[in-house]
Design a protein around this motif. Sequence first.
Motif, PDB file in Angstrom:
ATOM      1  N   PRO A  78       0.842  -1.203   0.000  1.00  0.00           N
ATOM      2  CA  PRO A  78       0.000   0.000   0.000  1.00  0.00           C
ATOM      3  C   PRO A  78       0.873   1.247   0.000  1.00  0.00           C
ATOM      4  N   GLY A  79       1.049   1.858  -1.138  1.00  0.00           N
ATOM      5  CA  GLY A  79       1.881   3.049  -1.223  1.00  0.00           C
ATOM      6  C   GLY A  79       2.108   3.435  -2.659  1.00  0.00           C
ATOM      7  N   VAL A  80       2.867   4.507  -2.834  1.00  0.00           N
ATOM      8  CA  VAL A  80       3.192   4.978  -4.176  1.00  0.00           C
ATOM      9  C   VAL A  80       4.422   4.212  -4.644  1.00  0.00           C
ATOM     10  N   VAL A  81       4.269   3.471  -5.740  1.00  0.00           N
ATOM     11  CA  VAL A  81       5.326   2.570  -6.199  1.00  0.00           C
ATOM     12  C   VAL A  81       5.704   2.904  -7.639  1.00  0.00           C
ATOM     13  N   VAL A  87      10.952   0.850  -6.683  1.00  0.00           N
ATOM     14  CA  VAL A  87      11.120   1.783  -5.570  1.00  0.00           C
ATOM     15  C   VAL A  87       9.754   2.155  -5.000  1.00  0.00           C
ATOM     16  N   VAL A  88       9.617   2.025  -3.674  1.00  0.00           N
ATOM     17  CA  VAL A  88       8.401   2.459  -2.990  1.00  0.00           C
ATOM     18  C   VAL A  88       8.650   3.880  -2.488  1.00  0.00           C
ATOM     19  N   GLU A  89       7.871   4.830  -2.993  1.00  0.00           N
ATOM     20  CA  GLU A  89       8.109   6.224  -2.611  1.00  0.00           C
ATOM     21  C   GLU A  89       7.665   6.485  -1.176  1.00  0.00           C
ATOM     22  N   THR A  90       6.415   6.128  -0.892  1.00  0.00           N
ATOM     23  CA  THR A  90       5.921   6.262   0.476  1.00  0.00           C
ATOM     24  C   THR A  90       4.926   5.141   0.744  1.00  0.00           C
ATOM     25  N   VAL A  92       2.994   4.917   4.125  1.00  0.00           N
ATOM     26  CA  VAL A  92       2.878   5.506   5.456  1.00  0.00           C
ATOM     27  C   VAL A  92       2.615   4.462   6.539  1.00  0.00           C
ATOM     28  N   ASN A  93       1.673   3.537   6.262  1.00  0.00           N
ATOM     29  CA  ASN A  93       1.290   2.551   7.276  1.00  0.00           C
ATOM     30  C   ASN A  93       2.420   1.591   7.633  1.00  0.00           C
ATOM     31  N   LEU A  94       3.399   1.481   6.749  1.00  0.00           N
ATOM     32  CA  LEU A  94       4.488   0.532   6.976  1.00  0.00           C
ATOM     33  C   LEU A  94       5.744   1.229   7.464  1.00  0.00           C
ATOM     34  N   GLY A  95       5.656   2.530   7.649  1.00  0.00           N
ATOM     35  CA  GLY A  95       6.791   3.266   8.194  1.00  0.00           C
ATOM     36  C   GLY A  95       7.993   3.326   7.276  1.00  0.00           C
ATOM     37  N   ILE A  96       7.752   3.345   5.960  1.00  0.00           N
ATOM     38  CA  ILE A  96       8.895   3.480   5.058  1.00  0.00           C
ATOM     39  C   ILE A  96       8.694   4.631   4.078  1.00  0.00           C
ATOM     40  N   THR A  97       9.785   5.268   3.703  1.00  0.00           N
ATOM     41  CA  THR A  97       9.757   6.292   2.654  1.00  0.00           C
ATOM     42  C   THR A  97      10.926   6.045   1.719  1.00  0.00           C
ATOM     43  N   ARG A 155      -3.608  -5.433 -19.567  1.00  0.00           N
ATOM     44  CA  ARG A 155      -2.523  -4.762 -18.844  1.00  0.00           C
ATOM     45  C   ARG A 155      -3.074  -3.645 -17.962  1.00  0.00           C
ATOM     46  N   LEU A 156      -2.350  -3.345 -16.883  1.00  0.00           N
ATOM     47  CA  LEU A 156      -2.738  -2.227 -16.027  1.00  0.00           C
ATOM     48  C   LEU A 156      -2.612  -0.915 -16.779  1.00  0.00           C
ATOM     49  N   VAL A 157      -3.614  -0.040 -16.619  1.00  0.00           N
ATOM     50  CA  VAL A 157      -3.463   1.341 -17.068  1.00  0.00           C
ATOM     51  C   VAL A 157      -2.730   2.054 -15.932  1.00  0.00           C
ATOM     52  N   ARG A 158      -1.435   2.280 -16.111  1.00  0.00           N
ATOM     53  CA  ARG A 158      -0.660   2.879 -15.033  1.00  0.00           C
ATOM     54  C   ARG A 158      -0.508   4.372 -15.227  1.00  0.00           C
ATOM     55  N   GLY A 159      -0.457   4.779 -16.487  1.00  0.00           N
ATOM     56  CA  GLY A 159      -0.183   6.174 -16.779  1.00  0.00           C
ATOM     57  C   GLY A 159       1.299   6.457 -16.706  1.00  0.00           C
ATOM     58  N   ALA A 160       1.614   7.741 -16.898  1.00  0.00           N
ATOM     59  CA  ALA A 160       3.010   8.148 -17.040  1.00  0.00           C
ATOM     60  C   ALA A 160       3.770   8.028 -15.728  1.00  0.00           C
ATOM     61  N   ARG A 161       3.081   8.257 -14.623  1.00  0.00           N
ATOM     62  CA  ARG A 161       3.773   8.280 -13.327  1.00  0.00           C
ATOM     63  C   ARG A 161       3.100   7.343 -12.330  1.00  0.00           C
ATOM     64  N   ASN A 162       2.517   6.277 -12.840  1.00  0.00           N
ATOM     65  CA  ASN A 162       1.791   5.333 -11.979  1.00  0.00           C
ATOM     66  C   ASN A 162       0.638   5.988 -11.234  1.00  0.00           C
ATOM     67  N   GLY A 163       0.146   7.114 -11.756  1.00  0.00           N
ATOM     68  CA  GLY A 163      -0.882   7.858 -11.040  1.00  0.00           C
ATOM     69  C   GLY A 163      -2.298   7.577 -11.510  1.00  0.00           C
ATOM     70  N   ALA A 164      -2.451   6.769 -12.551  1.00  0.00           N
ATOM     71  CA  ALA A 164      -3.801   6.520 -13.079  1.00  0.00           C
ATOM     72  C   ALA A 164      -4.691   5.938 -11.989  1.00  0.00           C
TER      73      ALA A 164
END
Lengths: 321, 321
Positions: A78-81, A87-90, A92-97, A155-164
């Motif tokens: 669960p985070g921005v990947v 790389v996992v950007e953030t 929060v629930n897992l305490g990693i950045t 396939r996943l629609v991820r978009g340019a920055r995985n933001g879709a």
Amino acid sequence: VTPRTRDGHALSLGVDIGGTKSHGLVLDDADRVLAERVLPTEPSEAGIRRTVLAVAGALADDLGTTPASFTSVGLGIPGVVDHTSGVVETAVNLGITRTDLAALLSRDFCADVRVENDVKATALGAGLALAETQRDLAYVNLGTGLAAAVVSNGRLVRGARNGAGEIGHLAIDPAGELCTCGQRGCLETVLGGNYLTRRLVSLGLDLAGLGGDPRPAAAAERARVIDALTTTLTLVVITYDPAVVVLGGGVLRTAGWLRPLVEEELRRRASVSGFLAGLAVDGRLVELPTATPVAAIGAAVVGRKKKLRARPAAVGAALEG
Amino acid sequence: VTPRTRDGHALSLGVDIGGTKSHGLVLDDADRVLAERVLPTEPSEAGIRRTVLAVAGALADDLGTTPASFTSVGLGIPGVVDHTSGVVETAVNLGITRTDLAALLSRDFCADVRVENDVKATALGAGLALAETQRDLAYVNLGTGLAAAVVSNGRLVRGARNGAGEIGHLAIDPAGELCTCGQRGCLETVLGGNYLTRRLVSLGLDLAGLGGDPRPAAAAERARVIDALTTTLTLVVITYDPAVVVLGGGVLRTAGWLRPLVEEELRRRASVSGFLAGLAVDGRLVELPTATPVAAIGAAVVGRKKKLRARPAAVGAALEG
């Protein structure tokens, strides 16, 4: 690249790393679940590595082999990947950045480690579990936040920055609650578990009982939630036109009353709009199977890094057996 | 299936069938435009067949060959199209309803005839023309109606019923104008050329001059249009996260003042939201090239029925030469 196999078969490890527990399994190349394990998640970078290795080790034991024999490794988190780098950007629930989770685990396995956001992984898993791999599918997660993930053309629609699919931050009400994102009246401020629970508590209400609560404050909150979810589902169908809209997440599980009332509101809106009637949003809704480890199946699919393609009979058999 | 070739080369015919004129061209397998023709469109089923054959015949003449040598045939048409069958459900401006356009033309060519909605075809053409084939791209068409088309992983996001991108019918204002779709306050009732022109005429205003019109009624209409387009573009980026958002259509061409003011509003909204600032919607905007026959190029891509893959140098050279 020829995948490594054991006795000619692939062993795809998938681990869904949740805030409190991690769910792992191994799929063979016919999409059968060969082994399944759930262990507590340790937070922090080192903790997550230990958790994944513990799950992998237990699964390997179950199969009489070692983690070195896994032909692919996929993780949902669960985070921005950034799925290309792992790389996992953030999270929060897992305490990693900003943790390079793929690199962190790459020396523990012989196969590459692939990482994906858990909502996106779940969409892939839902496609496999529901045997919906030929048609487009959306997964709408009503969890602490609100997000969607879409599989189109396998396939996943991820978009340019995985933001879709970050539809939780669509602002629909200029007079609405201030969102952490800086906007007002985002869909997430109405439907996201964090906001919703806090607001209900402040009003002396609770999510599970909201459906049958006769008090006016409850009726108002109920209407707000129903309206926002109806708008969300209509939006998902208008933008992506998925054959199937899978609903899941903690809010949905707690609010058992929600889906029938949203279907009623969808039909009410369709009764005044030929366009909406044609969309038939209510006919596309499916609940995420709770008896099937969909998120972990999706993580295994992420590891394979292939287009989604089901062998429906095999999946069905494995899931039921 | 091995494609037919002439001297070892593919000849991909693409025809964009417009309400008044039809634009045809032939691409070779290096995406060079070998010939280009524009002829008036005849309405009706028989008229459209004659139009396509006239365009194809003229292009074949230009190349010293016959329409039988086209290795693929793709058509773009303004209407609801089932791309799998080639059936056009409705194309109001062309006076046809439920026409199997692919079957109608199949005996006139040796290659299969493929048909796609013109906004979707234009998105494919924009990908090729802008050499944006590796990253996801959205095309937002501000024409008589309002719709978007998205190319993700090199393929159109069509959805289950070819309905993906029908964002014109997202209702954003419960007190807004009644839409032909039966809802109130659809984005199309603000931004669609039909609604917009009618409303401006009734107010004694005009679209081209609206940007510099100092009257209060003009300022109010301007603000409404800017707000709705800003919301539309934000929505497109939140849902699909395309690297590039291509803007085109008659309303945009007429309202030369619109894009800079929308960019200003995008920046204003980003100034109060870290989330929106991170999206950087304004940095993704590109106008549809007007000197390039993007819609017809897209139609040729539709005919090929392959994943979008550019040879940027070749495309650029052909378009400039």
